[in-house]
Write a protein that holds these residues in place. Structure first.
Motif, PDB file in Angstrom:
ATOM      1  N   SER A 314       0.777  -1.088  -0.030  1.00 35.53           N
ATOM      2  CA  SER A 314      -0.028  -0.056   0.018  1.00 35.53           C
ATOM      3  C   SER A 314       0.874   1.209   0.064  1.00 35.53           C
ATOM      4  N   GLN A 810      -6.888  -7.519  -3.727  1.00 31.21           N
ATOM      5  CA  GLN A 810      -7.673  -6.593  -3.346  1.00 31.21           C
ATOM      6  C   GLN A 810      -9.102  -6.703  -3.150  1.00 31.21           C
ATOM      7  N   ARG A 831      -9.488  -0.409  -2.234  1.00 30.70           N
ATOM      8  CA  ARG A 831      -9.527   0.384  -3.364  1.00 30.70           C
ATOM      9  C   ARG A 831     -10.754   1.531  -3.206  1.00 30.70           C
TER      10      ARG A 831
END
Length: 836
Positions: A314, A810, A831
């Motif tokens: 990240s 994700q 996200r």
């Protein structure tokens, strides 16, 4: 005392014994701590081995449990191989693993504690436990009672034994079966050494016997030792010492022996001739212990590597904003981890921070209707300040059946017959439609939100019982400055800054204080939130802060709030001071909080079998509110279950990660802490507080019968100080099974965003803090800010650490994940387009 002293000294022995007994305080002050604190001077695995051999604790999972986790992937084979290689250089994992699978570990060796006392049963044919404990426990419960009993124990000056003597002298009956034992009680010249000589017979057995005797009921003995050391934990003071408890128990044992063997009973030494083994000495590691250690390390680092790879993955995403919509400061509590995530998803322009939930303001609180002071700061702190509540409109509701008059002969008969039917009907209705009742414990009742608080020190009437009422402007500025600098919020202030304390609601739950804020000594953080906001909004405080380099705009207002973590409700304080513009903004942001709380309730519901996670967030939220006041719900919430991380750094380090409510989040900005003083204050609290929470869950999970409280279903509240199974059982320290069922026993990993050299220098400033890391009771990782390289603290130094290469998935739809997976989830990358 030495492990095996040839010369017995009673006071040293009792001090040694008290050190190893459970240190759980009475229920009103139930605060998480390291259950095996007595062994903390040893390295983690050596300490656990000592605790197992000496006290019979199962301090780690069984090899069969680890093998099952290896089979289902919760322990990676590659990580097991890595850990095995680091401890067995040159050896191969496969032959070792074959040996583990083929070994029948069976029942482990009996612990040392109890071996001497067992002679009474095996050689003398008498069970002193069954003859002494029921009466002893009733006496202790009656003496220490804090309000359940209809009649108070006749207390006299001099404490426990003096009160027993007075009762014996003035009663027609006796607690003893024999005149001989009663005579010894009333003879004040009889010493404890003399009683040991009568019952045990050999001075070199005295220490071993006392350990055996007191660990036969470690819960009651630990409670007595705790009350002796911290008498303020009892509101209705009851002077008692561990020495007095031992004295009475020896008298009761002597009474049982006279009753069994006649007027000249034989001491224990007459039935056996052996030397008890030395206690608490280091011994070579067994194969069983070796297996547990290797598997436990592999289990832990299988998960830790996920987290570290998530942080590394990240790193490309930054959330620096020049103009945040609003800022919210929460407690570091792991239950706030998910709420912060949902709030940031609801309003991406907001900023959230974490700090211990007393917000750096330490004081005692006296409610308008209260008679006692309650401490609203961490347990080790001794406040010098008092906050008084006045003009409260709240009046506590009462249940007609729960009153002293119901115990009298005539009124009791009337109440039982005429109100008892109504009570039964209400109980029946509660099954189908639970609602808040006088029996409900809720954080919202801790303080009346419309009452006034004496926050500013007055010129007159400024002290009460040696405590300063309120704070001076300079004292306020000191605390606000320290708070803001510690979390890195020193500029770029938003128009509204929320200070959000937390508490909980439950009914029929003796451990309710464990659900409130540990930083507030097991109480809600509502008063602290109001107090710190008053300070931060104070004009003179603002001027003092401006002179110190923290310039807070006149347009910025601090708003206090309380998050009920069981109901997922929030209440705000002093909204009337916001003005027209501020109130308009507040109403807008309150909607964001409301949406985030709905989503948080939905996320929490995936762990609860009685709630369908597929329903709408609003529907689920209402079900959780109802569930929180159900008399028949043994799990009002799961509290700190699954905690395993403490992250000290900027929010950017983890804002893109889904950590499944497993992390304490303490805000810290290394860029404004060249000296390391801010980090020192954080780690000095985080290690014992977060580490203590983690280890109590850890040990309650691996041995729920001896280190935990077992299932809460048969629990009875004893004198409002503890719980026991049935009416005559030992007190059960630790956590009930309903609080730890979903917990994975992993040690806490503290991740600090700071250079390893600075972290190393900081943790050495305080020996008690350093012990946590040096002996591996918690793990420590330093994240180099410039490179995000990881450095692991091992032994007494940091070494570069590369986590295993793991692909971090994700999250495209967290709601679907919650719906399909009730168990612990892996780390996910979030996200902006993800449904969170």
């Amino acid at each position: 005392m030495n492990e095996h002293s040839s010369e017995f000294t009673l006071d040293a022995c009792i001090h040694h014994l008290a050190h190893y007994l459970p240190a759980q305080a009475p229920l009103k002050d139930f605060i998480h701590h390291n259950t095996l604190h007595a062994f903390q001077h040893d390295s983690f695995f050596e300490a656990l081995n000592k605790a197992s051999r000496n006290l019979g604790y199962n301090a780690l999972l069984r090899p069969a449990d680890y093998l099952e986790m290896l089979a289902d992937g919760r322990i990676r084979l590659s990580k097991l191989e890595s850990v095995f290689g680091s401890k067995n250089s040159g050896n191969q994992l496969e032959p070792w693993l074959i040996k583990v699978k083929a070994t029948d570990f069976g029942t482990q060796e009996k612990p040392l504690v109890g071996e001497l006392r067992a002679v009474w049963k095996t050689k003398a044919g008498i069970d002193l436990d069954s003859m002494v404990h029921p009466l002893l426990f009733r006496i202790l419960c009656s003496y220490l009672d804090q309000g359940i009993a209809s009649w108070k124990f006749p207390l006299v000056n001099g404490g426990f034994i003096a009160s027993i003597r007075s009762m014996e002298r003035n009663s027609y009956t006796s607690i003893f079966r024999t005149k001989e034992a009663r005579k010894l009680l009333l003879d004040e010249s009889v010493t404890l050494d003399e009683m040991l000589d009568r019952v045990v017979g050999r001075a070199d057995w005295f220490e071993s016997y006392l350990f055996d005797q007191q660990f036969a009921h470690a819960g009651w003995s630990g409670m007595v030792a705790t009350v002796e050391m911290h008498p303020h934990t009892l509101m209705d003071h009851r002077p008692i010492t561990l020495k007095q408890l031992i004295h009475l128990e020896l008298l009761l044992e002597y009474d049982a022996l006279v009753h069994k063997f006649g007027k000249r009973p034989t001491s224990l030494s007459s039935f056996a001739d052996f030397m008890p083994k030395p206690r608490f000495k280091s011994t070579p590691k067994s194969f069983y212990e070796e297996v547990q250690e290797i598997f436990q390390e592999a289990f832990e680092w299988t998960y830790y590597d996920q987290v570290l790879q998530g942080i590394r993955a990240s790193r490309a995403y930054s959330h620096q904003r020049l103009s945040p919509s609003f800022q919210a400061v929460f407690c570091i509590d792991d239950r706030e981890c998910s709420l912060r995530r949902h709030l940031e998803a609801t309003d991406p322009a907001c900023q959230t921070y974490g700090t211990p939930g007393f917000f750096g303001v330490e004081f005692y609180f006296k409610s308008d209707q209260g008679k006692h002071y309650t401490k609203l700061c961490p347990a080790p702190i001794s406040p010098k300040y008092l906050i008084r509540e006045t003009e409260s409109t709240y009046r506590r509701e009462k249940d007609a059946l729960i009153q002293q008059r119901s115990h009298s002969m005539f009124r009791g008969w009337f109440i039982s017959h005429y109100l008892g039917f109504w009570s039964a009907f209400k109980l029946f209705l509660n099954i189908f439609k639970p609602s808040i009742s006088p029996a409900t414990t809720t954080s919202l009742r801790h303080m009346d939100k419309v009452a006034k608080l004496s926050i500013e020190h007055p010129e007159t009437d400024g002290f009460e019982n040696g405590l300063q009422v309120g704070f001076t402007p300079v004292e306020m500025a000191d605390r606000v400055e320290r708070l803001l600098r510690s979390i890195g919020l020193v500029d770029n202030f938003s128009p509204l800054i929320y200070m959000v304390g937390h508490g909980a609601s439950s009914v029929n739950n003796p451990h309710y204080s464990a659900y409130d804020c540990g930083a507030c000594s097991g109480r809600p953080g509502s008063v602290n939130a109001r107090v710190v906001c008053y300070m931060a909004n104070h004009l003179q405080v603002r001027q003092l802060l401006r002179e110190r380099g923290i310039d807070i705009s006149e347009k910025t207002r601090f708003v206090g709030a309380l998050h009920d973590t069981t109901r997922d409700d929030i209440v705000y304080f002093d909204e009337e001071g916001l003005g027209e513009t501020g109130l308009r903004l507040h109403l807008k942001y309150a909607e964001h909080f409301g949406n985030a709380l709905d989503l948080n309730a939905q996320e929490r519901s995936r762990r609860l079998e009685s709630v369908h996670t597929g329903d709408s967030p609003e529907t689920i939220h209402e079900k959780l509110r109802t569930r929180s006041v159900s008399l028949f719900e043994p799990r009002p919430e799961l509290n700190h279950a699954t905690n395993t991380l403490c992250i000290v750094g900027r929010r950017d380090l983890t804002r893109d990660l889904f950590l499944d409510r497993r992390s304490f989040l303490n805000s810290y900005d290394y860029r404004i802490d060249e000296s390391g003083d801010l980090l020192y204050g954080i780690l000095r609290a985080a290690a014992p507080v977060c580490g203590g929470i983690n280890l109590e869950y850890f040990f309650s999970r691996v041995d729920n019968e001896k280190l935990g409280a077992g299932t809460k279903l048969p629990h009875n509240v004893m004198g409002l100080i503890g719980v026991a199974n049935g009416t005559d059982g030992d007190l059960r320290p630790g956590l009930p099974s309903q609080m730890i069922e979903v917990h994975d026993p992993l040690r806490l990993l503290i991740i600090v965003e700071q250079s390893p050299d600075k972290v190393w220098e900081v943790i050495q400033r305080d020996s008690a803090t350093y012990e946590w890391f040096k002996n591996s009771w918690v793990h420590l990782i330093a994240v180099e800010p410039a490179t995000r390289d990881f450095y692991r603290f091992v032994g007494d130094r940091f070494v570069h650490y590369n986590p295993e290469e793991i692909k971090i998935e994700q999250a495209s739809n967290l709601h679907q994940i919650f719906k399909d997976h009730p168990d612990n989830l892996p780390v996910y990358l979030l996200r902006k387009e993800a449904a969170v």
